[in-house]
Design a protein around this motif. Structure first.
Motif, PDB file in Angstrom:
ATOM      1  N   LYS A  57       0.824  -1.218   0.000  1.00  0.00           N
ATOM      2  CA  LYS A  57       0.000   0.000   0.000  1.00  0.00           C
ATOM      3  C   LYS A  57       0.859   1.271   0.000  1.00  0.00           C
ATOM      4  CE  LYS A  57      -0.841   0.746   4.946  1.00  0.00           C
ATOM      5  NZ  LYS A  57      -1.699   1.429   5.878  1.00  0.00           N
ATOM      6  N   TYR A  58       2.198   1.118  -0.056  1.00  0.00           N
ATOM      7  CA  TYR A  58       3.046   2.310  -0.083  1.00  0.00           C
ATOM      8  C   TYR A  58       2.627   3.169  -1.288  1.00  0.00           C
ATOM      9  CZ  TYR A  58       6.990   5.322   0.808  1.00  0.00           C
ATOM     10  OH  TYR A  58       7.751   6.423   1.135  1.00  0.00           O
ATOM     11  N   PRO A  59       2.406   4.482  -1.090  1.00  0.00           N
ATOM     12  CA  PRO A  59       1.843   5.292  -2.186  1.00  0.00           C
ATOM     13  C   PRO A  59       2.727   5.313  -3.433  1.00  0.00           C
ATOM     14  CG  PRO A  59       2.533   6.685  -0.314  1.00  0.00           C
ATOM     15  CD  PRO A  59       2.604   5.264   0.144  1.00  0.00           C
ATOM     16  N   ARG A  60       2.122   5.036  -4.590  1.00  0.00           N
ATOM     17  CA  ARG A  60       2.834   5.067  -5.878  1.00  0.00           C
ATOM     18  C   ARG A  60       2.063   5.999  -6.809  1.00  0.00           C
ATOM     19  NH1 ARG A  60       3.731   0.083  -3.678  1.00  0.00           N
ATOM     20  NH2 ARG A  60       5.678  -1.018  -4.150  1.00  0.00           N
ATOM     21  N   GLN A  61       2.726   6.973  -7.377  1.00  0.00           N
ATOM     22  CA  GLN A  61       2.081   8.008  -8.187  1.00  0.00           C
ATOM     23  C   GLN A  61       3.092   8.579  -9.166  1.00  0.00           C
ATOM     24  OE1 GLN A  61       1.048  10.636  -4.700  1.00  0.00           O
ATOM     25  NE2 GLN A  61       2.923  11.728  -5.249  1.00  0.00           N
ATOM     26  N   LEU A  62       3.564   7.720 -10.089  1.00  0.00           N
ATOM     27  CA  LEU A  62       4.696   8.097 -10.939  1.00  0.00           C
ATOM     28  C   LEU A  62       4.424   9.341 -11.787  1.00  0.00           C
ATOM     29  CD1 LEU A  62       7.571   7.423 -11.731  1.00  0.00           C
ATOM     30  CD2 LEU A  62       6.698   5.902 -13.500  1.00  0.00           C
ATOM     31  N   ALA A  63       3.215   9.459 -12.353  1.00  0.00           N
ATOM     32  CA  ALA A  63       2.942  10.604 -13.226  1.00  0.00           C
ATOM     33  C   ALA A  63       3.039  11.913 -12.441  1.00  0.00           C
ATOM     34  CB  ALA A  63       1.565  10.465 -13.863  1.00  0.00           C
ATOM     35  N   LEU A  64       2.430  11.934 -11.256  1.00  0.00           N
ATOM     36  CA  LEU A  64       2.513  13.119 -10.391  1.00  0.00           C
ATOM     37  C   LEU A  64       3.964  13.411 -10.013  1.00  0.00           C
ATOM     38  CD1 LEU A  64      -0.441  12.611  -7.868  1.00  0.00           C
ATOM     39  CD2 LEU A  64      -0.119  14.571  -9.417  1.00  0.00           C
ATOM     40  N   ASP A  65       4.702  12.339  -9.695  1.00  0.00           N
ATOM     41  CA  ASP A  65       6.104  12.503  -9.292  1.00  0.00           C
ATOM     42  C   ASP A  65       6.929  13.115 -10.426  1.00  0.00           C
ATOM     43  OD1 ASP A  65       5.583  11.457  -6.803  1.00  0.00           O
ATOM     44  OD2 ASP A  65       6.422   9.471  -7.231  1.00  0.00           O
ATOM     45  N   LEU A  66       6.736  12.615 -11.632  1.00  0.00           N
ATOM     46  CA  LEU A  66       7.527  13.132 -12.762  1.00  0.00           C
ATOM     47  C   LEU A  66       7.200  14.603 -13.007  1.00  0.00           C
ATOM     48  CD1 LEU A  66       7.433  10.077 -15.226  1.00  0.00           C
ATOM     49  CD2 LEU A  66       9.326  10.823 -13.753  1.00  0.00           C
ATOM     50  N   ASP A  67       5.953  14.970 -12.786  1.00  0.00           N
ATOM     51  CA  ASP A  67       5.550  16.362 -12.906  1.00  0.00           C
ATOM     52  C   ASP A  67       6.292  17.233 -11.874  1.00  0.00           C
ATOM     53  OD1 ASP A  67       3.737  18.103 -14.342  1.00  0.00           O
ATOM     54  OD2 ASP A  67       2.745  18.399 -12.398  1.00  0.00           O
ATOM     55  N   ARG A  68       6.413  16.730 -10.663  1.00  0.00           N
ATOM     56  CA  ARG A  68       7.154  17.466  -9.627  1.00  0.00           C
ATOM     57  C   ARG A  68       8.631  17.609 -10.000  1.00  0.00           C
ATOM     58  NH1 ARG A  68       4.411  17.796  -3.910  1.00  0.00           N
ATOM     59  NH2 ARG A  68       5.525  19.758  -3.954  1.00  0.00           N
ATOM     60  N   LEU A  69       9.216  16.536 -10.548  1.00  0.00           N
ATOM     61  CA  LEU A  69      10.637  16.583 -10.935  1.00  0.00           C
ATOM     62  C   LEU A  69      10.844  17.635 -12.019  1.00  0.00           C
ATOM     63  CD1 LEU A  69      11.719  12.825 -11.074  1.00  0.00           C
ATOM     64  CD2 LEU A  69      11.740  14.421  -9.147  1.00  0.00           C
ATOM     65  N   GLU A  70       9.929  17.633 -12.975  1.00  0.00           N
ATOM     66  CA  GLU A  70       9.965  18.603 -14.075  1.00  0.00           C
ATOM     67  C   GLU A  70       9.971  20.039 -13.511  1.00  0.00           C
ATOM     68  OE1 GLU A  70       9.581  17.377 -17.438  1.00  0.00           O
ATOM     69  OE2 GLU A  70      10.205  19.415 -17.951  1.00  0.00           O
ATOM     70  N   LYS A  71       9.034  20.307 -12.619  1.00  0.00           N
ATOM     71  CA  LYS A  71       8.904  21.654 -12.031  1.00  0.00           C
ATOM     72  C   LYS A  71      10.117  22.012 -11.174  1.00  0.00           C
ATOM     73  CE  LYS A  71       3.911  22.317 -12.098  1.00  0.00           C
ATOM     74  NZ  LYS A  71       3.068  21.073 -11.956  1.00  0.00           N
ATOM     75  N   ALA A  72      10.720  21.010 -10.557  1.00  0.00           N
ATOM     76  CA  ALA A  72      11.877  21.286  -9.684  1.00  0.00           C
ATOM     77  C   ALA A  72      13.163  21.441 -10.488  1.00  0.00           C
ATOM     78  CB  ALA A  72      12.029  20.154  -8.666  1.00  0.00           C
ATOM     79  N   GLY A  73      13.101  21.231 -11.805  1.00  0.00           N
ATOM     80  CA  GLY A  73      14.302  21.393 -12.623  1.00  0.00           C
ATOM     81  C   GLY A  73      15.259  20.215 -12.545  1.00  0.00           C
ATOM     82  N   VAL A  74      14.718  19.040 -12.210  1.00  0.00           N
ATOM     83  CA  VAL A  74      15.555  17.823 -12.140  1.00  0.00           C
ATOM     84  C   VAL A  74      15.888  17.375 -13.561  1.00  0.00           C
ATOM     85  CG1 VAL A  74      15.470  15.364 -11.535  1.00  0.00           C
ATOM     86  CG2 VAL A  74      14.723  17.118  -9.893  1.00  0.00           C
ATOM     87  N   HIS A  75      17.145  16.973 -13.778  1.00  0.00           N
ATOM     88  CA  HIS A  75      17.578  16.656 -15.138  1.00  0.00           C
ATOM     89  C   HIS A  75      17.265  15.229 -15.562  1.00  0.00           C
ATOM     90  CE1 HIS A  75      19.968  20.109 -13.755  1.00  0.00           C
ATOM     91  NE2 HIS A  75      19.876  20.507 -15.009  1.00  0.00           N
ATOM     92  N   LEU A  76      17.296  14.306 -14.607  1.00  0.00           N
ATOM     93  CA  LEU A  76      17.088  12.902 -14.986  1.00  0.00           C
ATOM     94  C   LEU A  76      16.345  12.161 -13.881  1.00  0.00           C
ATOM     95  CD1 LEU A  76      19.559  10.556 -16.783  1.00  0.00           C
ATOM     96  CD2 LEU A  76      18.378   9.753 -14.748  1.00  0.00           C
ATOM     97  N   ALA A  77      15.340  11.393 -14.274  1.00  0.00           N
ATOM     98  CA  ALA A  77      14.632  10.505 -13.348  1.00  0.00           C
ATOM     99  C   ALA A  77      15.001   9.077 -13.696  1.00  0.00           C
ATOM    100  CB  ALA A  77      13.125  10.695 -13.469  1.00  0.00           C
ATOM    101  N   PHE A  78      15.453   8.338 -12.684  1.00  0.00           N
ATOM    102  CA  PHE A  78      15.768   6.921 -12.869  1.00  0.00           C
ATOM    103  C   PHE A  78      14.647   6.126 -12.199  1.00  0.00           C
ATOM    104  CE2 PHE A  78      18.429   3.206 -11.168  1.00  0.00           C
ATOM    105  CZ  PHE A  78      18.329   2.489 -12.360  1.00  0.00           C
ATOM    106  N   THR A  79      13.849   5.445 -13.012  1.00  0.00           N
ATOM    107  CA  THR A  79      12.659   4.755 -12.503  1.00  0.00           C
ATOM    108  C   THR A  79      12.707   3.271 -12.902  1.00  0.00           C
ATOM    109  OG1 THR A  79      11.427   5.243 -14.542  1.00  0.00           O
ATOM    110  CG2 THR A  79      11.277   6.855 -12.769  1.00  0.00           C
ATOM    111  N   PRO A  80      13.642   2.528 -12.293  1.00  0.00           N
ATOM    112  CA  PRO A  80      13.808   1.122 -12.689  1.00  0.00           C
ATOM    113  C   PRO A  80      12.672   0.251 -12.166  1.00  0.00           C
ATOM    114  CG  PRO A  80      15.137   1.574 -10.767  1.00  0.00           C
ATOM    115  CD  PRO A  80      14.519   2.887 -11.166  1.00  0.00           C
ATOM    116  N   GLY A  81      12.363  -0.824 -12.857  1.00  0.00           N
ATOM    117  CA  GLY A  81      11.476  -1.846 -12.320  1.00  0.00           C
ATOM    118  C   GLY A  81      12.241  -2.724 -11.334  1.00  0.00           C
ATOM    119  N   VAL A  82      11.513  -3.536 -10.596  1.00  0.00           N
ATOM    120  CA  VAL A  82      12.141  -4.392  -9.580  1.00  0.00           C
ATOM    121  C   VAL A  82      13.144  -5.355 -10.216  1.00  0.00           C
ATOM    122  CG1 VAL A  82      11.705  -6.206  -7.853  1.00  0.00           C
ATOM    123  CG2 VAL A  82      10.244  -4.193  -7.930  1.00  0.00           C
TER     124      VAL A  82
END
Lengths: 281, 281
Positions: free
Chosen positions: B71-96
């Motif tokens: 049940k740990y919260p997962r919200q990748l689309a929202l997260d990527l939007d936050r990274l974009e706004k924060a000026g983050v250059h790269l998101a590493f989102t590996p699968g298990v």
């Protein structure tokens, strides 16, 4: 001229300088007491890389309290002379405090191929190996590292360590160097008396006979029991294990796959290991 | 535009390209469900480096079977939007499977600051953290990595991991971000009901009162017992621990040294942690 450095900072600075020049760097980790087996690893390294680094460090964490840490052969001047003659570019000879400073508290543990065999008799051995080898890879940042097939289970554990931790280097296994009678070169051979040496020289022949039998279709349990008996009859005092395993995973051997016969046996106060290939074809 | 990569190979290629250009690269490891606390870590990263990489990976190895992995919260689309706004250059989102492929069998264990506190209640937690963080550092090869002081024991364990394994990066601890009432930002705050939120907001005030008392010369045992009582009276259901420790080693606190008061307490099904400084002067 072999450069000799004792600090991680100096090691890293030199390797980074070489890599910045586009040179490929190989590492050969050793515990010193260098013999022709080690020299063959350096040769394998120099065939594949522009610069060869050899570390010399007797790692206390891979010796149990009952083992031979204190009497393990140490001969740094002789070793540096061998490195010089072998054309090694850099020797890394850290003190224990450089590798394990006061308060050191981290360990790396590799499952999979570390199960059974050596671990049944030296339970902390591969944790000690994985920790020091992981540190050496991180400290030296080589393109590749060369390990001997003589310590075959160790080679499998190191490959698994590199794969599981995503360490950015290639592991190269290099064939065992043997004397004219087939005895695998080992720093621990120095412990053997003349009489024990004769007995030790029979070990590889027994393994080759067992591997041939398996290749020829003989029953595995019968063949392993016969090999154990042969080792004892040759004059060894005890057999820790003699076993057939798959080549990479060290899972139980299956007919028609490449495999290894691995042995550890005791002769007086000396413990010797060896292994040979079982060819699938 | 935030680059999104899912493989270690793509991550490493991009970071190496940046570093080859002389750019300084910072990593912010997260489990996603990003909030203002995480954004402050990205800001700290961007103040110190030219490029900011954020990893988003809910690490199964740091959850016990009884814990909230599913049940740990997962919200990748929202997260990527936050990274974009924060000026983050790269998101590493590996699968298990990218992080722990079939047959993965290695673990890293850090002693020292991992002893007691969280470990008393989550025995495998820091092995899971050390293993995934060690892998992330090796995968991404950053110049520095930023961790929040909110997970204070984790910050100490990660610093020790880097020191002990000679990982070539700097660890930066970044102050906890709180709401107007002092509640530490946490992805797990999303689990709280409105009523629980009011109770949770009292936790930091209780810690600050305890730290002030210690700074003013109050007895440690008496102060910790009072703090525990205060947490229960505020409405928490249980206190896992409330303790005063030295800042870096997390050894027992000694008067006239910098320290931390650390707490973990349970509110309904949610477990919250926090900590505050004890100033030596």
């Amino acid at each position: 001229m072999t450069i000799v450095v004792e600090t991680i900072a100096a090691l890293r600075a030199q390797v980074r300088a070489w890599r910045a020049e586009g040179l490929k760097v190989a590492l050969v980790p050793t515990m010193g007491a260098l013999h022709d087996g080690h020299v063959s690893l350096m040769r394998a390294a120099l065939e594949r890389a522009d610069r060869c680094v050899v570390s010399i460090f007797v790692n206390p964490r891979q010796f149990a309290p009952t083992e031979d840490l204190d009497k393990y052969p140490r001969q740094l001047a002789l070793d540096l002379d061998r490195l010089e003659k072998a054309g090694v570019h850099l020797a890394f000879t850290p003190g224990v405090e450089e590798v394990y400073p006061q308060g050191f508290a981290t360990s790396i543990s590799v499952g999979g191929p570390s199960a059974e065999l050596e671990t049944d008799f030296r339970p902390a051995f591969f944790d000690g190996v994985a920790t020091v080898v992981g540190k050496l890879f991180i400290q030296s940042e080589p393109d590749l590292a060369v390990f001997g097939e003589k310590d075959y289970q160790q080679l499998c554990v190191v490959k698994k360590l590199v794969q599981d931790l995503n360490l950015p280097l290639e592991i190269v296994g290099s064939p065992t160097i043997r004397d004219s009678e087939g005895l695998a070169m080992s720093s621990r051979n120095a412990y053997l008396s003349a009489q024990e040496l004769e007995i030790a020289r029979r070990l590889n022949k027994i393994l080759r006979k067992a591997a041939s039998a398996l290749e020829g279709g003989a029953d595995e349990a019968v063949t392993m029991a016969a090999a154990r008996q042969d080792v004892l009859e040759a004059g060894f005092d005890a057999v820790d294990y003699v076993a057939a395993r798959q080549s990479d995973t060290l899972a139980p051997w299956q007919r028609d796959t490449d495999g290894r016969v691995l042995v550890a046996a005791r002769l007086g106060k000396t413990r010797l290991i060896d292994n040979v290939e079982i060819s699938a074809s």
